[in-house]
Design an enzyme around this catalytic site. Structure first.
Site, PDB file in Angstrom:
ATOM      1  N   SER A  21       0.803  -1.225   0.000  1.00 30.71           N
ATOM      2  CA  SER A  21       0.000   0.000   0.000  1.00 30.71           C
ATOM      3  C   SER A  21       0.833   1.270   0.000  1.00 30.71           C
ATOM      4  O   SER A  21       0.291   2.366  -0.170  1.00 30.71           O
ATOM      5  CB  SER A  21      -0.955   0.013   1.199  1.00 30.71           C
ATOM      6  OG  SER A  21      -0.222   0.076   2.416  1.00 30.71           O
ATOM      7  N   ARG A  22       2.153   1.139   0.189  1.00 28.37           N
ATOM      8  CA  ARG A  22       2.983   2.334   0.255  1.00 28.37           C
ATOM      9  C   ARG A  22       4.409   1.987  -0.132  1.00 28.37           C
ATOM     10  O   ARG A  22       4.798   0.809  -0.202  1.00 28.37           O
ATOM     11  CB  ARG A  22       2.956   2.950   1.664  1.00 28.37           C
ATOM     12  CG  ARG A  22       3.490   2.041   2.752  1.00 28.37           C
ATOM     13  CD  ARG A  22       3.223   2.571   4.142  1.00 28.37           C
ATOM     14  NE  ARG A  22       3.773   1.713   5.182  1.00 28.37           N
ATOM     15  CZ  ARG A  22       4.945   1.920   5.793  1.00 28.37           C
ATOM     16  NH1 ARG A  22       5.694   2.955   5.440  1.00 28.37           N
ATOM     17  NH2 ARG A  22       5.379   1.107   6.729  1.00 28.37           N
ATOM     18  N   TYR A 163      16.758  -3.164  13.000  1.00 27.73           N
ATOM     19  CA  TYR A 163      16.528  -3.131  11.552  1.00 27.73           C
ATOM     20  C   TYR A 163      17.680  -3.811  10.806  1.00 27.73           C
ATOM     21  O   TYR A 163      17.456  -4.631   9.907  1.00 27.73           O
ATOM     22  CB  TYR A 163      16.364  -1.684  11.098  1.00 27.73           C
ATOM     23  CG  TYR A 163      15.916  -1.524   9.661  1.00 27.73           C
ATOM     24  CD1 TYR A 163      14.589  -1.720   9.309  1.00 27.73           C
ATOM     25  CD2 TYR A 163      16.822  -1.159   8.673  1.00 27.73           C
ATOM     26  CE1 TYR A 163      14.167  -1.565   8.001  1.00 27.73           C
ATOM     27  CE2 TYR A 163      16.409  -1.001   7.356  1.00 27.73           C
ATOM     28  CZ  TYR A 163      15.081  -1.203   7.024  1.00 27.73           C
ATOM     29  OH  TYR A 163      14.672  -1.051   5.708  1.00 27.73           O
TER      30      TYR A 163
END
Length: 258
Positions: A21-22, A163
């Site tokens: 979606s992004r 991350y």
């Protein structure tokens, strides 16, 4: 008219993308639809953003079938359920890109247990769950593509312990899948982008880091998402059939993060 003269419809290949979606996922969904793929994608909470992608895909590639599912990739049972729904809707899948990811800024000593788990669960466990769910389908076809989305931060970056660890883990996952399922006709590769204009970079990159990327990248700029999507589509194509277990850095020549 004899049978040989009747035009034959070639089925469109099907791509499944998480986090569509992004950002990177959105760019890939739209580029793939325009390039001849049918696409299933997921979003975790941004229903309106997903609807915007569907509308844009319908405008840009009206011949493509594109459908969205809500999914938290941290939930293995939900991943299995959505995989079954995707396979039923499209009658199969040819390629899988577990792209959904999150980032939490903070030095290692102050990183909470919950933030660590959220990043590792989303960025590393989630892609494993997605690959595991679709592997039986790809094996049954004796051909398929898996493409994982890592980062140049896999080599380490200040304030990004979780991350970096999650993105580094994807390299080992990809190489293992490449060895296990290459004999079945399935390639598994990784793209490792540097800094691109996305929601995540806008939300998490400081002005200093943006300046660093622009100053020290040999191309003197951030990447554009259509450039990354084009590289990903190549790795998903038949032209990349002998590329397996590789990490392709899409970085403009920037080779490390501060």
């Amino acid at each position: 008219m004899n049978e040989a003269s009747v035009p034959q419809t070639v089925p469109r290949p099907v791509l499944f993308v998480t986090g569509g979606s992004r950002g990177i996922g959105r760019a890939l969904v739209l580029a793939a639809a325009q390039a001849g793929w049918d696409v299933g994608f997921t979003y975790v909470s941004q229903a309106q953003a997903a609807e915007d992608v569907l509308q844009q895909a319908a405008q840009q590639a009206p011949q493509a079938r594109v459908k969205a599912w809500q999914l938290d990739v941290c939930d293995p049972a939900a991943v299995d359920r959505v995989a079954d729904e995707v396979l039923a809707h499209f009658d199969g899948v040819n390629a899988v890109v577990p792209n959904a990811g999150v980032s939490v800024n903070g030095l290692a000593y102050s990183l909470s247990d919950s933030d660590w788990r959220r990043v590792i669960d989303t960025n590393l466990s989630g892609p494993f769950y997605v690959c595991r769910a679709f592997l039986p389908e790809l094996v049954s076809r004796r051909k398929g593509r898996i493409l994982l989305v890592s980062s140049i931060i896999a080599d380490g970056a200040s304030g990004q312990a979780a991350y970096a660890a999650s993105k580094a883990g994807l390299l080992g996952l990809a190489r293992s899948l490449a060895k296990e399922y290459g004999p079945k006709g399935i390639t598994t590769n990784v793209v490792a982008p540097a800094y691109f204009e996305t929601d995540m970079t806008r939300d998490t990159m400081s002005a200093g880091l943006v300046d660093y990327a622009n100053r020290f990248c040999p191309l003197r700029r951030l990447g554009e998402l259509d450039e990354l999507a084009a590289t990903m589509l190549f790795l998903l194509s038949d032209a990349a059939g002998y590329i397996n277990g590789e990490t392709v850095r899409v970085s403009g020549g920037l080779d490390w993060a501060p």
